[in-house]
Design a protein around this motif. Structure first.
Motif, PDB file in Angstrom:
ATOM      1  N   ILE A   1       0.846  -1.204   0.000  1.00 47.38           N
ATOM      2  CA  ILE A   1       0.000   0.000   0.000  1.00 47.38           C
ATOM      3  C   ILE A   1       0.880   1.253   0.000  1.00 47.38           C
ATOM      4  O   ILE A   1       0.648   2.189  -0.772  1.00 47.38           O
ATOM      5  N   ASN A   2       1.905   1.237   0.843  1.00 48.26           N
ATOM      6  CA  ASN A   2       2.809   2.391   0.920  1.00 48.26           C
ATOM      7  C   ASN A   2       3.465   2.702  -0.421  1.00 48.26           C
ATOM      8  O   ASN A   2       3.662   3.867  -0.768  1.00 48.26           O
ATOM      9  N   MET A   3       3.775   1.664  -1.181  1.00 45.22           N
ATOM     10  CA  MET A   3       4.457   1.866  -2.462  1.00 45.22           C
ATOM     11  C   MET A   3       3.504   2.262  -3.588  1.00 45.22           C
ATOM     12  O   MET A   3       3.930   2.746  -4.622  1.00 45.22           O
ATOM     13  N   LEU A   4       2.207   2.047  -3.391  1.00 47.33           N
ATOM     14  CA  LEU A   4       1.250   2.293  -4.485  1.00 47.33           C
ATOM     15  C   LEU A   4       0.211   3.373  -4.203  1.00 47.33           C
ATOM     16  O   LEU A   4      -0.491   3.818  -5.108  1.00 47.33           O
ATOM     17  N   LYS A   5       0.105   3.797  -2.951  1.00 49.99           N
ATOM     18  CA  LYS A   5      -1.047   4.631  -2.572  1.00 49.99           C
ATOM     19  C   LYS A   5      -1.082   6.009  -3.232  1.00 49.99           C
ATOM     20  O   LYS A   5      -2.149   6.599  -3.362  1.00 49.99           O
ATOM     21  N   ASP A   6       0.066   6.521  -3.663  1.00 52.13           N
ATOM     22  CA  ASP A   6       0.069   7.823  -4.330  1.00 52.13           C
ATOM     23  C   ASP A   6      -0.495   7.746  -5.753  1.00 52.13           C
ATOM     24  O   ASP A   6      -0.917   8.753  -6.308  1.00 52.13           O
TER      25      ASP A   6
ATOM     26  N   CYS B   1       2.692 -27.574  -8.493  1.00 56.29           N
ATOM     27  CA  CYS B   1       1.259 -27.330  -8.244  1.00 56.29           C
ATOM     28  C   CYS B   1       0.659 -26.485  -9.361  1.00 56.29           C
ATOM     29  O   CYS B   1      -0.458 -26.712  -9.788  1.00 56.29           O
ATOM     30  N   ASN B   2       1.394 -25.477  -9.798  1.00 54.49           N
ATOM     31  CA  ASN B   2       0.930 -24.586 -10.860  1.00 54.49           C
ATOM     32  C   ASN B   2       2.136 -24.056 -11.640  1.00 54.49           C
ATOM     33  O   ASN B   2       2.812 -23.133 -11.186  1.00 54.49           O
ATOM     34  N   PRO B   3       2.393 -24.620 -12.806  1.00 53.29           N
ATOM     35  CA  PRO B   3       3.572 -24.223 -13.590  1.00 53.29           C
ATOM     36  C   PRO B   3       3.563 -22.744 -13.994  1.00 53.29           C
ATOM     37  O   PRO B   3       4.607 -22.162 -14.261  1.00 53.29           O
ATOM     38  N   LYS B   4       2.362 -22.142 -14.027  1.00 47.37           N
ATOM     39  CA  LYS B   4       2.252 -20.742 -14.471  1.00 47.37           C
ATOM     40  C   LYS B   4       2.402 -19.740 -13.322  1.00 47.37           C
ATOM     41  O   LYS B   4       2.369 -18.530 -13.526  1.00 47.37           O
ATOM     42  N   SER B   5       2.531 -20.261 -12.118  1.00 46.53           N
ATOM     43  CA  SER B   5       2.615 -19.381 -10.944  1.00 46.53           C
ATOM     44  C   SER B   5       3.858 -18.490 -10.985  1.00 46.53           C
ATOM     45  O   SER B   5       4.950 -18.932 -11.309  1.00 46.53           O
ATOM     46  N   GLU B   6       3.666 -17.226 -10.655  1.00 43.30           N
ATOM     47  CA  GLU B   6       4.792 -16.288 -10.519  1.00 43.30           C
ATOM     48  C   GLU B   6       5.296 -16.380  -9.086  1.00 43.30           C
ATOM     49  O   GLU B   6       4.488 -16.415  -8.156  1.00 43.30           O
ATOM     50  N   VAL B   7       6.598 -16.409  -8.922  1.00 40.35           N
ATOM     51  CA  VAL B   7       7.152 -16.491  -7.569  1.00 40.35           C
ATOM     52  C   VAL B   7       8.076 -15.298  -7.325  1.00 40.35           C
ATOM     53  O   VAL B   7       8.946 -15.000  -8.146  1.00 40.35           O
ATOM     54  N   PHE B   8       7.844 -14.617  -6.220  1.00 39.50           N
ATOM     55  CA  PHE B   8       8.727 -13.513  -5.830  1.00 39.50           C
ATOM     56  C   PHE B   8       9.268 -13.769  -4.430  1.00 39.50           C
ATOM     57  O   PHE B   8       8.521 -14.176  -3.542  1.00 39.50           O
ATOM     58  N   LEU B   9      10.571 -13.545  -4.269  1.00 39.36           N
ATOM     59  CA  LEU B   9      11.220 -13.676  -2.959  1.00 39.36           C
ATOM     60  C   LEU B   9      11.336 -12.285  -2.374  1.00 39.36           C
ATOM     61  O   LEU B   9      11.881 -11.382  -3.021  1.00 39.36           O
TER      62      LEU B   9
ATOM     63  N   TRP C   1       7.787  -7.630  -7.320  1.00 39.45           N
ATOM     64  CA  TRP C   1       6.377  -7.849  -6.995  1.00 39.45           C
ATOM     65  C   TRP C   1       5.529  -6.628  -7.366  1.00 39.45           C
ATOM     66  O   TRP C   1       4.489  -6.742  -8.007  1.00 39.45           O
ATOM     67  N   ILE C   2       6.025  -5.444  -7.008  1.00 39.78           N
ATOM     68  CA  ILE C   2       5.275  -4.214  -7.283  1.00 39.78           C
ATOM     69  C   ILE C   2       5.166  -3.967  -8.789  1.00 39.78           C
ATOM     70  O   ILE C   2       4.106  -3.581  -9.294  1.00 39.78           O
TER      71      ILE C   2
END
Ligand code: MG
Ligand code: ZN
Length: 217
Positions: free
Chosen positions: A51-56, A186-194, A206-207
């Motif tokens: 939220i902090n990164m997108l709220k503006d 489980c889902n080959p199309k899943s996006e993964v972010f660390l 992610w953002i």
């Protein structure tokens, strides 16, 4: 003997409601994301940083769903989102009818983005379509890299998995490659972010993915 497959009926009815909710949001150009995880994996902290990164740039609403308490709604409201606390009355998941009710109460009519912070639970939230456009699961390092093997359904239905608390990775016996492999099984199309919601590490990826989904507004 008359046999009624109650569970099937419940799911079918929920599906219809979910599709209706989704269509209404799409017509209003609002993206809704359902966030799932076990308790304590950092859903609220992740939402606060997001939220902090997108709220503006975007109008953001959050429906906090808990069995009780309202601490999470207060936290995200302080971060700058329109928030509502939903008490599920002992229910361990959200369904589309509950989402619909929450959306009516959430005072965020022309929102760009709405998050559902689902009840902390890896089992039934995965079974019920909430009407969201996207599903996200947060998996935190202390929970272990075998979570996707133990709770496959929640990973199957998730478009994105956020592996959270990577700042603690040196303390835990967590195999990142193996974990990603299990998520993709489980889902080959899943996006993964660390990432780390505590330090902010890894949030750019992610953002920017999320902004891609919000594109053109
Ligand atoms: Mg929370
Ligand atoms: Zn449940």
């Amino acid at each position: 003997m008359k046999i009624i497959e109650l569970k099937q009926d419940i799911f079918r009815e929920n599906e219809v409601t979910a599709d209706g909710v989704r269509k209404e949001l799409s017509d209003a150009n609002t993206l809704m994301i359902n966030v799932m995880s076990s308790p304590g994996s950092g859903k609220t902290t992740t939402l606060v940083r997001t939220i902090n990164m997108l709220k503006d740039k975007y109008k953001i609403g959050v429906m906090e769903c808990d069995i009780d308490a309202s601490v999470d709604a207060e936290t995200v409201q302080k971060a700058g989102a329109y928030a509502i606390q939903l008490h599920t009355g002992g229910m361990c998941h959200m369904d589309a009818a509950m989402t619909k009710q929450g959306l009516m109460e959430l005072d965020c009519k022309d929102a760009d983005l709405i998050f559902i912070e689902n009840v902390g639970n890896l089992v039934c939230p995965a079974e019920f379509d909430t009407g969201a456009h996207l599903n996200i699961t947060i998996l935190s390092v202390p929970e272990g890299d075998d979570k996707p093997a133990k709770y496959p359904l929640v990973y199957e239905v998730s478009d994105v998995v956020l592996i959270n608390k990577i700042d603690a990775i040196s303390v835990f016996d967590f195999d990142t490659d193996k974990c990603i492999e299990r998520i993709k099984a489980c889902n080959p199309k899943s996006e993964v972010f660390l990432l780390s919601s505590k330090t902010g590490e890894g949030f750019e990826g992610w953002i920017s993915w999320l902004e891609g989904k919000l594109g053109g507004r």
